[in-house]
Design a protein around this motif. Sequence first.
Motif, PDB file in Angstrom:
ATOM      1  N   ARG A  60       0.802  -1.228   0.000  1.00  0.00           N
ATOM      2  CA  ARG A  60       0.000   0.000   0.000  1.00  0.00           C
ATOM      3  C   ARG A  60       0.836   1.281   0.000  1.00  0.00           C
ATOM      4  NH1 ARG A  60      -4.967  -1.370   4.201  1.00  0.00           N
ATOM      5  NH2 ARG A  60      -5.376  -3.451   3.391  1.00  0.00           N
ATOM      6  N   ARG A 133      -6.481  12.332 -12.967  1.00  0.00           N
ATOM      7  CA  ARG A 133      -6.778  11.298 -13.962  1.00  0.00           C
ATOM      8  C   ARG A 133      -5.526  10.896 -14.743  1.00  0.00           C
ATOM      9  NH1 ARG A 133     -11.243  14.481 -14.816  1.00  0.00           N
ATOM     10  NH2 ARG A 133     -10.511  15.196 -16.850  1.00  0.00           N
ATOM     11  N   SER A 135      -2.357  11.245 -13.813  1.00  0.00           N
ATOM     12  CA  SER A 135      -1.417  10.568 -12.913  1.00  0.00           C
ATOM     13  C   SER A 135      -1.854   9.134 -12.638  1.00  0.00           C
ATOM     14  CB  SER A 135      -1.305  11.326 -11.593  1.00  0.00           C
ATOM     15  OG  SER A 135      -0.818  12.629 -11.813  1.00  0.00           O
ATOM     16  N   SER A 136      -3.158   8.935 -12.456  1.00  0.00           N
ATOM     17  CA  SER A 136      -3.674   7.575 -12.236  1.00  0.00           C
ATOM     18  C   SER A 136      -3.399   6.699 -13.439  1.00  0.00           C
ATOM     19  CB  SER A 136      -5.173   7.604 -11.958  1.00  0.00           C
ATOM     20  OG  SER A 136      -5.428   8.252 -10.732  1.00  0.00           O
ATOM     21  N   GLY A 137      -3.585   7.262 -14.622  1.00  0.00           N
ATOM     22  CA  GLY A 137      -3.309   6.503 -15.848  1.00  0.00           C
ATOM     23  C   GLY A 137      -1.840   6.117 -15.950  1.00  0.00           C
ATOM     24  N   ALA A 139       0.238   5.738 -13.433  1.00  0.00           N
ATOM     25  CA  ALA A 139       0.542   4.772 -12.374  1.00  0.00           C
ATOM     26  C   ALA A 139       0.083   3.368 -12.759  1.00  0.00           C
ATOM     27  CB  ALA A 139      -0.115   5.210 -11.071  1.00  0.00           C
ATOM     28  N   GLU A 140      -0.965   3.281 -13.563  1.00  0.00           N
ATOM     29  CA  GLU A 140      -1.495   1.968 -13.963  1.00  0.00           C
ATOM     30  C   GLU A 140      -0.802   1.389 -15.187  1.00  0.00           C
ATOM     31  OE1 GLU A 140      -5.692   2.549 -14.412  1.00  0.00           O
ATOM     32  OE2 GLU A 140      -5.948   3.072 -12.298  1.00  0.00           O
ATOM     33  N   SER A 141      -0.037   2.224 -15.905  1.00  0.00           N
ATOM     34  CA  SER A 141       0.586   1.732 -17.141  1.00  0.00           C
ATOM     35  C   SER A 141       1.854   0.948 -16.887  1.00  0.00           C
ATOM     36  CB  SER A 141       0.883   2.878 -18.079  1.00  0.00           C
ATOM     37  OG  SER A 141       1.861   3.739 -17.545  1.00  0.00           O
TER      38      SER A 141
END
Length: 141
Positions: A60, A133, A135-137, A139-141
């Motif tokens: 986490r 949005r 930054s989230s994208g 982080a998920e890539s």
Amino acid sequence: MTDKLEQEAFVQLQRAASRLMEDVARLLKPAGLRPTQYNVLRILRGARPDPLSCGEISARMITREPDLTRLLDRLESAGLVSRCRGDEDRRVVRVAITAQGLALLESLDAPMLALHRRQFAALGERKMALLTRISSGLAES
């Protein structure tokens, strides 16, 4: 998209993150905390009333801590967390935030919120939502 544009985007993100974290570190220093310690305390507060294993804490965390055991040793010595062996598996150490740790976090909540409001004031709500949005994208890539 050119390689140069991707490199520039990366450098600018790194530069912005570094400056934001410098402000956070300055705010936490009088409380005797480093950003990673603050992150662990917030994780444990969010998990209450359940304690977490070291693996759950590590998963986490915002940034990976290579020596989580030593970080937890310091927090425990300061009275901010407690550790106990798991009931089902004695090899698993479970960590919980103490009342003292909760009080420290509570004392930092308002100053941290004020800091973040100052840090992002120039963006406004729409740009902040877009930044989140994007930054989230990433982080998920």
